[in-house]
Design an enzyme around this catalytic site. Structure first.
Site, mmCIF file in Angstrom:
data_model
loop_
_atom_site.group_PDB
_atom_site.id
_atom_site.type_symbol
_atom_site.label_atom_id
_atom_site.label_comp_id
_atom_site.label_asym_id
_atom_site.label_seq_id
_atom_site.Cartn_x
_atom_site.Cartn_y
_atom_site.Cartn_z
ATOM 1 N N LYS A 104 45.463 62.569 90.601
ATOM 2 C CA LYS A 104 45.844 63.532 91.637
ATOM 3 C C LYS A 104 47.121 63.040 92.331
ATOM 4 O O LYS A 104 47.165 61.917 92.845
ATOM 5 C CB LYS A 104 44.708 63.628 92.662
ATOM 6 C CG LYS A 104 44.346 65.043 93.041
ATOM 7 C CD LYS A 104 43.109 65.032 93.904
ATOM 8 C CE LYS A 104 42.831 66.410 94.441
ATOM 9 N NZ LYS A 104 41.740 66.392 95.411
HETATM 10 O O1 G3P Z 1 39.847 69.531 97.593
HETATM 11 C C1 G3P Z 1 40.482 69.509 98.833
HETATM 12 C C2 G3P Z 1 39.507 69.403 99.917
HETATM 13 O O2 G3P Z 1 38.734 68.241 99.811
HETATM 14 C C3 G3P Z 1 40.032 69.590 101.287
HETATM 15 O O3 G3P Z 1 39.052 70.293 101.920
HETATM 16 O O4 G3P Z 1 37.765 71.210 103.757
HETATM 17 O O5 G3P Z 1 39.078 69.095 104.069
HETATM 18 O O6 G3P Z 1 40.228 71.279 103.863
HETATM 19 P P1 G3P Z 1 39.044 70.476 103.494
#
Ligand code: G3P
Length: 278
Positions: free
Chosen positions: A98
Site C-alpha cells: 500500500k
Molecule cells: O481502508 C481505509 C480505512 O481504514 C479508513 O477508514 O473509517 O478510518 O476513514 P476510516
C-alpha cells in the site's frame, strides 16, 4: 463486487474468512496500531512479524492482503515495499503493498510525486500496489497510470469533510446521501467538486471504464451497509469494510421478524422430518 475486510485483527480475519465471503484484507498503520494494542493485552511477547505472518496464512493464497509502507520519500517507500514483499509474500503469495498516492504532510514533508514514483518503481519490480489515500478521481487516474493494481478512494472521509465544512455534528457511521447535502442556508456542499464518497467512487469507475483501465477500485473508509450497497451499484470492483459493517450487512429487522414467525410456526409433523434421519 468483491468484499475485503478492513482490519488488522487476526481474530476478525479468522472469523470472516470462515464465512466464505471475504476476497481480501486491507490494513493501514492505524489498524495495525489498534491490533497491536489489543495483542499486547493478551500476549506481551508475540512480535508483529509473526502476527502479520499469521494474518497472511489465515487469509490464504486467494486473498490479497495490503500492507502499508511507513516512509514519505520515493526511495524509502520503494525500499520498504520491497522489504515487506520479500519478507512476507513467501508466506502465502498474497502481499500487496500500500502506497499513499501523495506523501506531502501538513509540515510540508514528503513529495508531491514520491508516491507515484514509488508505485512506478514497485510495479517495475512486479510487486502489486494498492494506492491509498485517494480523495479525487484525478489522483486515482495518475496512480493507475503509474501501474497501481488497485486504488483506494476514502469515501467515508469525503463525507466527513463535507459535513465538517458545514460544521454539522454527526456520528462516524451515520449514513451520508450519495447525491449530496445542503447546508442550513441551502448551499449545496462539495469537496473538490465531489458531492459524496459514493460520487468519488462512481466518477473513478466511469473514468476507468471509459479508458479501459485495468486498475481495480477498492472503495475504502466504508461506514455502513448502505454505503457498501451504493458502492456496488456505482461499479466499485471491491469494497473494503470493517468487521462491524460486514456484520451489519447480514442483518435486517424484517429478517428477525421472519425468523420469529417461522420458528413459531414449526409444527411437530415438520420437525419430525429432522429427527427421522435421511
Ligand atoms: O481502508 C481505509 C480505512 O481504514 C479508513 O477508514 O473509517 O478510518 O476513514 P476510516
Amino acid at each position: 463486487m468483491k468484499l475485503f475486510l478492513d482490519t488488522a485483527s487476526l481474530q476478525e480475519i479468522k472469523e470472516a474468512i470462515s464465512w466464505g465471503i471475504i476476497d481480501g484484507v486491507t490494513t493501514n498503520p492505524s489498524l495495525i496500531k489498534k491490533a497491536v494494542i489489543a495483542l499486547r493485552e493478551v500476549d506481551e511477547q508475540e512480535d508483529i512479524e509473526s502476527y502479520i505472518k499469521k494474518i497472511l496464512a489465515t487469509a490464504g493464497r486467494m486473498c490479497p492482503v495490503s500492507l502499508e509502507v511507513a516512509g514519505l520519500t520515493a526511495d524509502e517507500m520503494t525500499e520498504q515495499g520491497i522489504l515487506l514483499y520479500e519478507k512476507f509474500d513467501q508466506v502465502a503469495g498474497n502481499v500487496v503493498i500500500k502506497i499513499p498516492v501523495c506523501t506531502i504532510n501538513s509540515k510540508g514533508e514528503g513529495g508531491i510525486f514520491d508516491g507515484i514514483t514509488a508505485i512506478k518503481n514497485l510495479t517495475e519490480e512486479r510487486i502489486p500496489v494498492n494506492s491509498t489515500l485517494i480523495f479525487t478521481p484525478e489522483q486515482a487516474l495518475i496512480a493507475a497510470k503509474a501501474g497501481a493494481e488497485y486504488v483506494s478512494p476514502f469515501a467515508g472521509r469525503i463525507d466527513d469533510r463535507i459535513r465538517r465544512q458545514a460544521e454539522m455534528s454527526f456520528e462516524k457511521n451515520d449514513y451520508f446521501p450519495a447525491t449530496g447535502i445542503y447546508d442550513e442556508d441551502n448551499n449545496f456542499l462539495t469537496d473538490f467538486g465531489l458531492v459524496s464518497g459514493v460520487d468519488l467512487v462512481s466518477q473513478i469507475a466511469k473514468i476507468f471504464q471509459q479508458y479501459k483501465m485495468e486498475c481495480e477500485i477498492i472503495a475504502a473508509s466504508i461506514r455502513n451497509p448502505i454505503q457498501a450497497r451504493e458502492m456496488a451499484a456505482v461499479g466499485a470492483h471491491i469494497s473494503t469494510v470493517p468487521f462491524s459493517v460486514l456484520k451489519a450487512m447480514a442483518q435486517h429487522p424484517g429478517t428477525v421478524d421472519g425468523i420469529d414467525a417461522f420458528t413459531g410456526d414449526l409444527v411437530k409433523e415438520y420437525l419430525g422430518l429432522f429427527s427421522s434421519g435421511v
